[in-house]
Scaffold this active site. Structure first.
Site, PDB file in Angstrom:
ATOM      1  N   THR A  54       3.880   2.554   5.648  1.00  0.00           N
ATOM      2  CA  THR A  54       2.638   2.445   5.730  1.00  0.00           C
ATOM      3  C   THR A  54       1.969   3.321   6.554  1.00  0.00           C
ATOM      4  OG1 THR A  54       1.118   0.773   6.585  1.00  0.00           O
ATOM      5  CG2 THR A  54       3.089   0.715   7.253  1.00  0.00           C
ATOM      6  N   ILE A  55       0.381   3.720   6.240  1.00  0.00           N
ATOM      7  CA  ILE A  55      -0.075   4.712   7.123  1.00  0.00           C
ATOM      8  C   ILE A  55      -0.472   3.924   8.477  1.00  0.00           C
ATOM      9  CG2 ILE A  55      -1.021   5.783   5.190  1.00  0.00           C
ATOM     10  CD1 ILE A  55      -3.686   4.246   5.105  1.00  0.00           C
ATOM     11  N   ASP A  56      -0.577   2.611   8.557  1.00  0.00           N
ATOM     12  CA  ASP A  56      -1.292   1.904   9.417  1.00  0.00           C
ATOM     13  C   ASP A  56      -0.505   2.042  10.823  1.00  0.00           C
ATOM     14  OD1 ASP A  56      -3.277   1.285   7.841  1.00  0.00           O
ATOM     15  OD2 ASP A  56      -2.081  -0.836   6.806  1.00  0.00           O
ATOM     16  N   ASP A 111       1.668  -0.066  11.805  1.00  0.00           N
ATOM     17  CA  ASP A 111       1.252  -1.540  12.239  1.00  0.00           C
ATOM     18  C   ASP A 111       2.871  -2.299  12.269  1.00  0.00           C
ATOM     19  OD1 ASP A 111       1.553  -1.812   9.663  1.00  0.00           O
ATOM     20  OD2 ASP A 111       0.063  -3.344   9.534  1.00  0.00           O
ATOM     21  N   HIS A 133     -23.912  15.415  19.849  1.00  0.00           N
ATOM     22  CA  HIS A 133     -23.558  14.384  18.803  1.00  0.00           C
ATOM     23  C   HIS A 133     -22.899  13.186  19.349  1.00  0.00           C
ATOM     24  CE1 HIS A 133     -19.614  15.829  19.423  1.00  0.00           C
ATOM     25  NE2 HIS A 133     -19.797  17.234  19.389  1.00  0.00           N
ATOM     26  N   ARG A 180     -18.092  16.371  12.682  1.00  0.00           N
ATOM     27  CA  ARG A 180     -18.606  16.761  13.865  1.00  0.00           C
ATOM     28  C   ARG A 180     -19.460  18.023  13.640  1.00  0.00           C
ATOM     29  NH1 ARG A 180     -16.728  17.708  19.166  1.00  0.00           N
ATOM     30  NH2 ARG A 180     -15.079  16.256  18.893  1.00  0.00           N
ATOM     31  N   ASP A 208       4.675  -4.832   6.229  1.00  0.00           N
ATOM     32  CA  ASP A 208       5.277  -6.052   6.608  1.00  0.00           C
ATOM     33  C   ASP A 208       5.107  -7.320   5.465  1.00  0.00           C
ATOM     34  OD1 ASP A 208       2.481  -6.312   6.675  1.00  0.00           O
ATOM     35  OD2 ASP A 208       2.485  -7.141   8.907  1.00  0.00           O
ATOM     36  N   ARG A 252       0.779  -5.010  -5.894  1.00  0.00           N
ATOM     37  CA  ARG A 252       0.708  -6.307  -5.132  1.00  0.00           C
ATOM     38  C   ARG A 252       1.070  -7.460  -6.022  1.00  0.00           C
ATOM     39  NH1 ARG A 252      -0.912  -4.291   0.194  1.00  0.00           N
ATOM     40  NH2 ARG A 252      -2.552  -3.071  -0.142  1.00  0.00           N
ATOM     41  N   MET A 312      -8.930   3.348   8.283  1.00  0.00           N
ATOM     42  CA  MET A 312      -8.029   2.445   7.905  1.00  0.00           C
ATOM     43  C   MET A 312      -7.127   1.814   9.352  1.00  0.00           C
ATOM     44  SD  MET A 312      -6.806   3.059   4.145  1.00  0.00           S
ATOM     45  CE  MET A 312      -7.901   2.769   2.753  1.00  0.00           C
ATOM     46  N   GLY A 313      -6.173   1.283   8.818  1.00  0.00           N
ATOM     47  CA  GLY A 313      -5.375   0.514  10.112  1.00  0.00           C
ATOM     48  C   GLY A 313      -5.255  -1.012   9.991  1.00  0.00           C
ATOM     49  N   ARG A 314      -5.905  -1.692   8.925  1.00  0.00           N
ATOM     50  CA  ARG A 314      -5.893  -2.988   8.948  1.00  0.00           C
ATOM     51  C   ARG A 314      -6.492  -3.779  10.279  1.00  0.00           C
ATOM     52  NH1 ARG A 314      -1.494  -5.798   5.090  1.00  0.00           N
ATOM     53  NH2 ARG A 314      -0.223  -4.592   6.422  1.00  0.00           N
ATOM     54  N   GLY A 325       0.851  -1.464  -0.018  1.00  0.00           N
ATOM     55  CA  GLY A 325       0.209   0.008  -0.019  1.00  0.00           C
ATOM     56  C   GLY A 325       0.996   1.400  -0.079  1.00  0.00           C
ATOM     57  N   ARG A 372      13.789   9.880  -2.251  1.00  0.00           N
ATOM     58  CA  ARG A 372      14.498  11.046  -2.448  1.00  0.00           C
ATOM     59  C   ARG A 372      16.115  11.174  -1.515  1.00  0.00           C
ATOM     60  NH1 ARG A 372      14.854  16.066  -0.043  1.00  0.00           N
ATOM     61  NH2 ARG A 372      15.409  17.703  -1.023  1.00  0.00           N
ATOM     62  N   HIS A 381     -10.109   5.599   0.521  1.00  0.00           N
ATOM     63  CA  HIS A 381      -8.919   5.595   0.133  1.00  0.00           C
ATOM     64  C   HIS A 381      -8.418   7.035   0.317  1.00  0.00           C
ATOM     65  CE1 HIS A 381      -8.753   1.552  -1.701  1.00  0.00           C
ATOM     66  NE2 HIS A 381      -7.572   1.784  -1.314  1.00  0.00           N
TER      67      HIS A 381
HETATM   68  P1  ADP Z   1       2.346  -4.294   2.599  1.00  0.00           P
HETATM   69  O1  ADP Z   1       3.970  -4.282   2.426  1.00  0.00           O
HETATM   70  O2  ADP Z   1       1.873  -3.165   2.572  1.00  0.00           O
HETATM   71  O3  ADP Z   1       2.188  -4.899   3.832  1.00  0.00           O
HETATM   72  P2  ADP Z   1       1.313  -6.361   1.216  1.00  0.00           P
HETATM   73  O4  ADP Z   1       1.035  -7.442   2.362  1.00  0.00           O
HETATM   74  O5  ADP Z   1       0.596  -6.508  -0.073  1.00  0.00           O
HETATM   75  O6  ADP Z   1       1.844  -4.991   1.350  1.00  0.00           O
HETATM   76  O7  ADP Z   1       2.740  -7.040   0.529  1.00  0.00           O
HETATM   77  C1  ADP Z   1       3.536  -6.348  -0.556  1.00  0.00           C
HETATM   78  C2  ADP Z   1       4.124  -7.258  -1.705  1.00  0.00           C
HETATM   79  O8  ADP Z   1       5.295  -7.995  -0.991  1.00  0.00           O
HETATM   80  C3  ADP Z   1       3.320  -8.547  -1.985  1.00  0.00           C
HETATM   81  O9  ADP Z   1       2.469  -8.279  -3.311  1.00  0.00           O
HETATM   82  C4  ADP Z   1       4.495  -9.442  -2.460  1.00  0.00           C
HETATM   83  O10 ADP Z   1       5.070  -9.069  -3.895  1.00  0.00           O
HETATM   84  C5  ADP Z   1       5.491  -9.266  -1.323  1.00  0.00           C
HETATM   85  N1  ADP Z   1       5.354 -10.119  -0.063  1.00  0.00           N
HETATM   86  C6  ADP Z   1       4.457 -10.416   0.747  1.00  0.00           C
HETATM   87  N2  ADP Z   1       4.310 -11.465   1.430  1.00  0.00           N
HETATM   88  C7  ADP Z   1       5.472 -12.125   0.871  1.00  0.00           C
HETATM   89  C8  ADP Z   1       6.164 -13.271   1.223  1.00  0.00           C
HETATM   90  N3  ADP Z   1       5.840 -14.270   2.092  1.00  0.00           N
HETATM   91  N4  ADP Z   1       7.371 -13.771   0.422  1.00  0.00           N
HETATM   92  C9  ADP Z   1       7.805 -12.983  -0.344  1.00  0.00           C
HETATM   93  N5  ADP Z   1       7.238 -11.806  -1.028  1.00  0.00           N
HETATM   94  C10 ADP Z   1       6.031 -11.489  -0.142  1.00  0.00           C
END
Ligand code: ADP
Length: 319
Positions: free
Chosen positions: A125-127, A129, A215, A154, A103, A72, A169-171, A11, A21, A249
């Site tokens: 990531t914005i989350d 997390d 409210h 509000r 992650d 993705r 958001m935040g997953r 994301g 940069r 979004h």
């Molecule tokens: P984020 O990085 O925001 O958590 P995703 O979970 O969609 O987003 O992961 C981004 C990309 O990282 C995935 O589309 C994939 O290409 C790669 N990825 C995720 N998990 C794995 C994994 N277990 N092994 C290898 N590549 C991975």
């Protein structure tokens, strides 16, 4: 080290451009050649690689999203696909990779490191997390966007004595919701880290009305419940107009605020420094204002993000 690659993945988050940069300019200041990989791991596999110069990152510091693009690409979980990706890097002579993402992207970076290819992860990531860092790149900007939206809700909610449920958001991390609840003065906070008790929520809203609240703003993290259905049930019980707003979004976009620009600039530069020091399979974080780095494996397995119980309690006191 003579050639470094950089990509953004997963994301997108405001501030990713600032991180790229910083990577580029830090590399150039050490006479290291730097290459941008477009569209995350998908682009890496497809060989979408271009050399970057000072000019490539001109005027990106204030731009949201990521000019490198993101994607993705679940196929990257397959070792054969990663082998082909490493071949693309070797063709250009890139010796190490900086991966900016969440992650999932860290997993990809880890897998490449395990295959002997040095990688560093930056938390984009914005989350908020990701373990091992107090803040991720994009969190503060997103938080501000949410608070701005809550302020608007509000105004109209209090004019109509309306109950507003705002899905954020935040997953599976409640940080955006919790911080936004405090900054936006939401009365009720529902986060994934705490069990959701619908009955208690309705009672609290009724109690608030008895106290003369005009409210009710309910801040809730995505993936907890169907907020439109929840709004219907609350309306039936309270006999007050109840609306759910899914911010969606909108939360991802916008120019990064100063905090994220500085965080991303520091992290991007730090990533190059630790690669030059010979480190690999590390992820960068900020802890008490200082740059730190951790083992990616530990970050993805043992390290846990502490839940901010103090902020949760505070939101209860300020209710
Ligand atoms: P984020 O990085 O925001 O958590 P995703 O979970 O969609 O987003 O992961 C981004 C990309 O990282 C995935 O589309 C994939 O290409 C790669 N990825 C995720 N998990 C794995 C994994 N277990 N092994 C290898 N590549 C991975």
């Amino acid at each position: 080290i003579k050639k470094i690659g950089v990509l953004t993945s997963g994301g997108d988050a405001p501030g990713m451009n600032c991180a790229v940069r910083a990577v580029v300019r830090t590399c150039l200041s050490h006479d290291i050649e730097v290459f941008g990989i477009y569209d995350g791991f998908a682009g890496l596999h497809a060989g979408k690689i271009e050399q970057l110069d000072r000019h490539s990152v001109s005027d990106v510091i204030n731009r949201g999203g990521t000019f490198l693009g993101s994607a993705r690409f679940p196929e990257f979980k397959e070792e054969s696909i990663r082998k082909e990706a490493i071949k693309q890097l070797e063709k250009v002579g890139i010796e190490a990779l900086i991966v900016i993402g969440g992650d999932g992207s860290y997993m990809g970076a880890l897998k490449l490191s395990e295959m002997g290819y040095p990688c560093i992860g930056l938390p984009g990531t914005i989350d908020n997390d990701i373990a091992g860092t107090d803040f991720t790149i994009g969190f503060m900007t997103c938080l501000n966007t949410i608070v701005d939206a809550v302020d608007r809700l509000r105004d109209t909610s209090s004019s109509h004595n309306r109950i507003s449920i705002v899905e954020m958001m935040g997953r599976y991390c409640g940080d955006l919701t919790l911080w936004a609840a405090i900054a936006g003065g939401s009365e009720y906070v529902i986060v994934p880290e705490k069990e959701f008790d619908e009955e208690k929520l309705i009672k609290q809203i009724q109690l608030g009305e008895e106290k003369g609240k005009k409210h009710a703003i309910v801040a809730i993290t995505e993936h907890i419940t169907d907020v439109n259905a929840l709004a219907k049930r609350i309306q039936e019980r309270t006999k007050r107009e109840t609306r759910a707003t899914i911010l969606g979004h909108i939360q991802r976009g916008g120019s990064p605020m100063a905090f994220d620009r500085i965080l991303a600039s520091r992290m991007g530069s730090y990533a190059v420094d630790i690669l030059m020091a010979g480190k690999s399979a590390r992820c960068v974080g900020i802890k008490s204002g200082e740059m730190v780095d951790h083992d990616i494996v530990e970050c993805l397995t043992e390290m846990k993000r502490p839940f901010r119980q103090d902020l949760y309690n505070l939101s209860d006191v300020l209710y």
